[in-house]
Structure formats: C-alpha cells, structure tokens
Design an enzyme around this catalytic site. Structure first.
Site, PDB file in Angstrom:
ATOM      1  N   ARG A  51       0.679  -1.280  -0.232  1.00 26.84           N
ATOM      2  CA  ARG A  51       0.244  -0.028  -0.243  1.00 26.84           C
ATOM      3  C   ARG A  51       1.089   1.135  -0.169  1.00 26.84           C
ATOM      4  O   ARG A  51       1.406   1.570   0.442  1.00 26.84           O
ATOM      5  CB  ARG A  51      -0.863   0.187   1.395  1.00 26.84           C
ATOM      6  CG  ARG A  51      -1.588  -1.375   0.902  1.00 26.84           C
ATOM      7  CD  ARG A  51      -2.482  -1.389   2.460  1.00 26.84           C
ATOM      8  NE  ARG A  51      -3.465  -2.187   3.125  1.00 26.84           N
ATOM      9  CZ  ARG A  51      -4.087  -2.528   3.632  1.00 26.84           C
ATOM     10  NH1 ARG A  51      -3.831  -1.650   5.323  1.00 26.84           N
ATOM     11  NH2 ARG A  51      -4.463  -3.780   3.899  1.00 26.84           N
ATOM     12  N   ASP A  53       0.767   5.626   0.715  1.00 26.89           N
ATOM     13  CA  ASP A  53       0.198   6.729   1.188  1.00 26.89           C
ATOM     14  C   ASP A  53       0.407   7.671   0.401  1.00 26.89           C
ATOM     15  O   ASP A  53      -0.016   8.276  -0.818  1.00 26.89           O
ATOM     16  CB  ASP A  53       0.992   7.055   2.358  1.00 26.89           C
ATOM     17  CG  ASP A  53       1.604   6.322   3.641  1.00 26.89           C
ATOM     18  OD1 ASP A  53      -0.330   6.032   4.114  1.00 26.89           O
ATOM     19  OD2 ASP A  53       2.119   6.277   3.960  1.00 26.89           O
ATOM     20  N   ARG A 201      10.434   7.226   4.665  1.00 26.54           N
ATOM     21  CA  ARG A 201      10.026   8.238   5.267  1.00 26.54           C
ATOM     22  C   ARG A 201      10.882   8.813   6.113  1.00 26.54           C
ATOM     23  O   ARG A 201      11.292   9.434   6.801  1.00 26.54           O
ATOM     24  CB  ARG A 201       8.419   8.530   4.867  1.00 26.54           C
ATOM     25  CG  ARG A 201       8.272   8.536   3.563  1.00 26.54           C
ATOM     26  CD  ARG A 201       6.433   8.827   3.116  1.00 26.54           C
ATOM     27  NE  ARG A 201       6.520   9.665   3.912  1.00 26.54           N
ATOM     28  CZ  ARG A 201       4.931  10.316   4.718  1.00 26.54           C
ATOM     29  NH1 ARG A 201       3.591   9.315   4.339  1.00 26.54           N
ATOM     30  NH2 ARG A 201       4.258  11.472   4.739  1.00 26.54           N
TER      31      ARG A 201
END
Length: 264
Positions: A51, A53, A201
C-alpha cells in the site's frame, strides 16, 4: 477465472493512497472500477504487494486481478482495456501477464524497492512540483551515505516506524540503503523483503539531518538502538517517494507471456 498479474505506475498526487477510503479517491478504486467495466459490471477485487500513502507515487507496484476466463483476453488486451477505462486519472498498466491461481501479488513477493528523490537547491520547483522533496539547505550526500550503512541488516526499527503501524513486529531486514547525488538531485534507494509503515520516509527524514550537518552520522545508529520513534528524525514528505519494484522468484513479468513481448 483467470488471474492476471499487473505492473502499474501512477502519480500519487490526486489520491489518498492505494487503499479504498469512503468518500475519497484512491488508486485501488480507479483500478477496480476499470476492471468492473472490463468484466461487464462484475466486481473485481484487487490484491496488491504494497500500500502507498497519500501523495506517494509508483513506477512498479504489482497487483493481481481475477477475471472471468475468456479466450480472447491477452496481456496486451487486458493492459490496453484497463488503461482506456482508467482515463483521465494518472494511473497506467505497464505490463500484464496471466498467472496461476497459486500466485499472489502480496504473498508471493520476496522484495520491495523504494526510491526517494530530494532536489537540493534554493530555486523553487516547476517541473517536479509534488514529485520531489525540495531541500534548500546544502546537503552532504557522502555523510548521508555513511550514516545509511548503520541501518543495514536485521534490526528492531521501532525508531523509524509510524505510531499507527499495524505490523505485528518491528523487526525488519534492510538489504540496501544507497545514497547518491547527480548534480542537484539526491536519490535514496531502499530494498527489503518488507517495510514498516513510514519506515522509508522516516529514514530519509533522519538522513536529511545528517546531510545538513545537524546530526553526526553516528547518531543514526544511536537512534536505531534506542528503539524509540522520538529518537529519530522527522518524517519526510510523501512527494519524493516512489514504489519502484516488487520482486518475485520466478518473476512472472520475465516470462514469454508478458505483454511486453507482444506487439499486437
């Protein structure tokens, strides 16, 4: 039913991410709506290897769909029909191949690769708005590369894990974390079997502190060993993150049935 493996790319800016969310546009919704039109109104659920974001991009995400068997369907036709029905959204199927039902886009995957792009200059963005992280302070890519090596291997990555992460364990094995500079752009590439939520990140946000001289390189290793999210740096914005590849053994997209091998 015939299972199809799809490799897709998309610009993540218009979407809330991969996964369907009520009242918001997702990549999954765009793909499944297109698949339903190809299946004459029948619901076609999708399964993906990872997945993303809101605002995160992909150049090599992998999905599988099950369509009613039809002798006239080929990889090229599946690719082209889905691409037609996904217009005008910035999502595209770049490859499609028929696979066995035992193959699963998520559970058959053995590697995931991400790339993070930093544009290191003072001038504002024009062509790359929303596709890179603009950092105006000078960054030392060599120091960032040195610090990145402390994160390689199998560790408890709690310090680089989002508080909302639902993974059962913070243990992950990071196989590669490379930092390179080409003129004004710094590229960070990460490979692992799987990643925690926001892990890439959070690592990038931490390495940025090293690059600008706020942190010494060795502090990254200290943050890792602390196993506390507060010990690491901030979360880098989604703009510069790309899911670039999902690995399989064997790789179905290297087979002769890949639609890239047909020019029909």
């Amino acid at each position: 039913m015939q299972r199809w493996a799809l490799r897709i790319e998309y610009d993540g800016r218009p979407f809330v991410g991969w996964q369907r969310q009520s009242g918001n546009l997702s990549v999954q919704q765009v793909l499944e709506d297109a698949a339903a039109r190809l299946a004459k109104g029948r619901t076609v659920p999708s399964v993906t290897a990872g997945r993303t974001d809101a605002g995160v991009h992909a150049t090599g995400q992998v999905v599988h769909l099950d369509f009613p068997s039809a002798t006239e369907l080929t990889g090229s036709k599946v690719r082209d029909a889905l691409n037609f029905h996904m217009k005008p959204y910035p999502v595209a199927i770049v490859d499609a191949v028929a696979v066995d039902h035992a193959w699963n886009a998520r559970f058959s995957a053995n590697r995931r690769s991400y790339r993070y792009r930093i544009l290191n200059r003072r001038g504002r963005l024009a062509l790359d708005e929303g596709r890179v992280w603009l950092v105006k302070r000078p960054l030392d890519a060599g120091a960032m590369a040195l610090a990145a090596q402390q994160l390689l291997g199998r560790h408890d990555f709690t310090s680089f894990r989002a508080s909302a992460c639902q993974a059962a364990s913070p243990l992950r094995t990071l196989d590669r974390l490379a930092v390179t500079r080409l003129d004004e752009e710094i590229v960070i590439e990460a490979d692992a079997r799987s990643f925690l939520h926001h892990q890439v990140r959070n690592m990038v946000g931490t390495l940025k502190l090293v690059g600008e001289g706020t942190w010494p390189p060795e502090r990254v290793g200290e943050a890792l060993r602390t196993c506390d999210r507060r010990a690491a740096g901030p979360t880098a914005p989604p703009d510069g993150l790309y899911l670039t590849a999902v690995g399989y053994d064997p790789d179905p997209f290297l087979s002769l049935n890949s639609c890239k091998n047909f020019r029909k």
